[in-house]
Design an enzyme around this catalytic site. Structure first.
Site, PDB file in Angstrom:
ATOM      1  N   LYS A   1      -3.625   3.803   4.953  1.00  0.00           N
ATOM      2  CA  LYS A   1      -3.266   2.705   5.857  1.00  0.00           C
ATOM      3  C   LYS A   1      -3.410   3.140   7.312  1.00  0.00           C
ATOM      4  O   LYS A   1      -3.912   2.392   8.146  1.00  0.00           O
ATOM      5  CB  LYS A   1      -1.830   2.230   5.569  1.00  0.00           C
ATOM      6  CG  LYS A   1      -1.716   1.431   4.273  1.00  0.00           C
ATOM      7  CD  LYS A   1      -0.278   1.215   3.832  1.00  0.00           C
ATOM      8  CE  LYS A   1      -0.244   0.600   2.425  1.00  0.00           C
ATOM      9  NZ  LYS A   1       1.105   0.518   1.859  1.00  0.00           N
TER      10      LYS A   1
ATOM     11  N   GLN B   1       7.345   1.760   2.963  1.00  0.00           N
ATOM     12  CA  GLN B   1       6.595   2.147   1.764  1.00  0.00           C
ATOM     13  C   GLN B   1       7.552   2.315   0.579  1.00  0.00           C
ATOM     14  O   GLN B   1       8.508   3.069   0.656  1.00  0.00           O
ATOM     15  CB  GLN B   1       5.830   3.455   2.039  1.00  0.00           C
ATOM     16  CG  GLN B   1       4.920   3.877   0.918  1.00  0.00           C
ATOM     17  CD  GLN B   1       3.735   2.925   0.697  1.00  0.00           C
ATOM     18  OE1 GLN B   1       3.114   2.450   1.644  1.00  0.00           O
ATOM     19  NE2 GLN B   1       3.442   2.613  -0.553  1.00  0.00           N
TER      20      GLN B   1
ATOM     21  N   ASP C   1       4.327  -7.013   5.119  1.00  0.00           N
ATOM     22  CA  ASP C   1       4.168  -6.830   3.673  1.00  0.00           C
ATOM     23  C   ASP C   1       4.569  -8.089   2.899  1.00  0.00           C
ATOM     24  O   ASP C   1       4.326  -8.186   1.700  1.00  0.00           O
ATOM     25  CB  ASP C   1       5.041  -5.653   3.194  1.00  0.00           C
ATOM     26  CG  ASP C   1       4.214  -4.495   2.672  1.00  0.00           C
ATOM     27  OD1 ASP C   1       3.009  -4.699   2.433  1.00  0.00           O
ATOM     28  OD2 ASP C   1       4.781  -3.405   2.494  1.00  0.00           O
TER      29      ASP C   1
END
Ligand code: NAD
Length: 286
Positions: free
Chosen positions: A52, A96, A119
């Site tokens: 990422k 994450q 997200d």
């Protein structure tokens, strides 16, 4: 069979975004900013976060990774999220997952400013998806829809089967497919570990989306001739990375299919960049 090349598509998207970001930067005086929080040493998470970071850098997004020891307390983690919520140079915050044991991921996700939730995991954004309102969409399913758009494979009016009902892939993907739109408007069936006659359900589908986490679970005889198959699975095996579909066997029946690796994975990252730019535009009023 047409290969739905997510790697190539993601690269094109990244190049398009770079041009757009260069223009936005010149006009608004700063680059989009993404904060990534990685707690602990999970090897797969470390690879995802690194990928990422690289993708952000290439597109011109400033990505700041907060690598935190697994011993962090819930309070300290929440304080970091609050700090990033208040930071005007940060447009997106990504936590994450999974978090190490003892940390409450749902509590943390709910603390992220919904306007920075790139997200798409905050209940506010999940609810907006359900209602068909604009908001951040979970990157893996949204990346899949983007891939179908880029290959001009509309799902409208078609029968779609989603195998898997997780909160990050199966459920939001099913919800996206049943919204209004050419790359939605599908008649959606969701299968999961308790589904009776799963093979029969899958066989009826024009579009098969596999998000199970079991190597080569979807076999040739389960898939209708000419179906489009999207394989979300990433399984580490002795053969290397393997999807949830028996790719080699399905080549004879599917009309189009995503490979693993190089299919849905890169599209997930591309969608994260798209979402971050969307957040940035909202923040700078572009
Ligand atoms: P999960 O474990 O949260 O969910 C798996 C789902 O599969 C569950 O809903 C379960 O009901 C269903 N399932 C399990 N066994 C089944 C069976 N025997 N028959 C039918 N259904 C069954 O997993 P997830 O987070 O949704 O991820 C699924 C897969 O996708 C994993 O391999 C994961 O690594 C991969 N993944 C890939 C990306 C990407 O970017 N490519 C992103 C997220 C997840």
């Amino acid at each position: 069979m047409q290969i739905l090349n997510g790697k190539e598509t993601a690269l094109t998207i990244r190049e398009e975004l770079k041009v757009e970001i260069d223009g936005l930067k010149a006009k608004h005086g700063r680059a989009p900013g993404l904060a990534v929080i990685l707690v602990g040493e999970d090897p797969a998470s470390q690879v995802y976060v690194r990928n990422k970071e690289i993708a952000c850098e290439k597109a011109g997004i400033v990505s700041t990774a907060h690598r935190i020891d697994a011993s962090v307390s819930q309070e300290e983690l929440e304080a970091l999220i609050q700090k990033l919520n208040a930071d005007e140079t940060i447009d997106g915050i990504l936590l994450q997952l999974p978090l190490p044991k003892g940390l409450d991921s749902q509590r943390c996700l709910e603390l992220i400013d919904p306007g920075k939730d790139v997200d798409g995991f905050h209940p506010m954004n999940v609810g907006k998806l359900m209602l068909g309102l604009p908001g951040f969409r979970s990157c893996t399913p949204a990346g899949i829809i983007t891939l179908l758009e880029r290959y001009n494979l509309p799902t409208s009016g078609k029968k779609a089967v989603v195998v898997g009902r997780s909160n990050i892939v199966g459920k939001p993907l099913a919800m996206m497919l049943m919204q209004y739109g050419d790359f939605a408007n599908a008649t959606v069936t969701v299968c999961h570990s308790r589904t009776d006659n799963l093979a029969e359900e899958v066989k009826a589908a024009d579009f098969v989306f596999a998000a199970i986490g079991i190597p080569k679970f979807i076999k040739k005889e389960m898939v209708k001739n000419g179906a489009v198959v999207v394989d979300v699975g990433i399984n580490r095996t002795d053969e290397g990375l393997v999807g949830d579909c028996d790719y080699a066997a399905l080549e004879d029946v599917a009309s189009a299919m995503t490979p693993v690796p190089g299919g849905v994975g890169p599209m997930t990252i591309a969608q994260l960049l798209i979402n971050t730019v969307q957040a940035y535009k909202e923040h700078v009023g572009a």
